[in-house]
Design an enzyme around this catalytic site. Structure first.
Site: not given
Length: 236
Positions: A25, A88, A180, A204
């Protein structure tokens, strides 16, 4: 100079950096959004690039998955490369019925089931996003006509795992999504007195019957990427 995980020289990395978990990415962002992007790292396949976005110098680098991996990379970025603003970008799972696939989530603060902060503090530490980054990102997303969701996220150690007793309390007490890495990013940014923010796109969720494919996770998250780049450029 270099480190065990980054072959960049001092000055190769901009003071504002985007941090996707997936190094591919990072490559996608460099190739599609940055001008004159130059590879500064490929150690262990963790690709990092520096280029310009709207005339501002910005870097992007993969961090891997989970608290241990991101902790290594962001520690080195702040300790050895003087990075000041860390954003992030990644995916998260929604814990609320009204937060759906591809919605944007800004992590105002982090809960976690990870034990690393308990090795540092004699208690539970509550890491927060930098308010200036958070405010700028919110305004950038709102200016595009979109609506980000802002709130607590949970940084989890497990991607696949059994539900433990009491898990429903995360949602009951206002946690809106699970990912995470952010608790480690925010804690380390506080330690080194730098700015940090997590922007996630929902891939999701507990109320979703479908989820994004791996290809969609890599390439179909343009709203999140643009918001992060606009914000990084403001602090470049």
């Amino acid at each position: 100079m270099g480190t065990p995980h980054n072959r960049a020289e001092k000055g190769d990395i901009a003071k504002s950096i985007l941090l996707p978990g997936d190094p591919l990415r990072a490559k996608y962002i460099a190739e599609n959004y940055l001008e004159n992007a130059v590879l500064f790292n490929d150690v262990r396949g963790m690709l990092g690039f520096t280029g310009s976005y709207k005339g501002k110098r910005v870097s992007v680098m993969g961090t891997g998955m989970g608290v241990p991996s991101i902790s290594i990379y962001v520690s080195e970025l702040m300790m050895f490369y003087d990075v000041e603003n860390l954003i992030r970008i990644g995916t998260c799972g929604s814990l609320r019925e009204d937060i759906r696939l591809k919605d944007l989530v800004l992590a105002m603060g982090c809960c976690t089931d990870n034990g690393v902060n308990r090795h540092i503090f004699a208690g539970d530490y509550a890491p927060l996003a930098d308010f200036e980054l958070l405010s700028a990102a919110y305004d950038n997303i709102a200016a595009s006509g979109d609506k980000p969701y802002v709130g607590l996220v949970k940084t989890s150690d497990m991607f696949y795992g059994e539900q433990v007793p009491g898990a429903e309390y995360w949602t009951q007490y206002g946690v809106i999504a699970v990912e995470m890495e952010s608790a480690a990013l925010y804690t380390l940014a506080a330690k080194f007195k730098r700015r940090a923010l997590t922007i996630c796109s929902v891939s999701d969720g507990i109320f979703e019957k479908t989820e994004l494919s791996s290809e969609e996770r890599e390439t179909a998250l343009d709203r999140m990427i643009k918001a992060a780049l606009e914000t990084a450029a403001q602090f470049a």
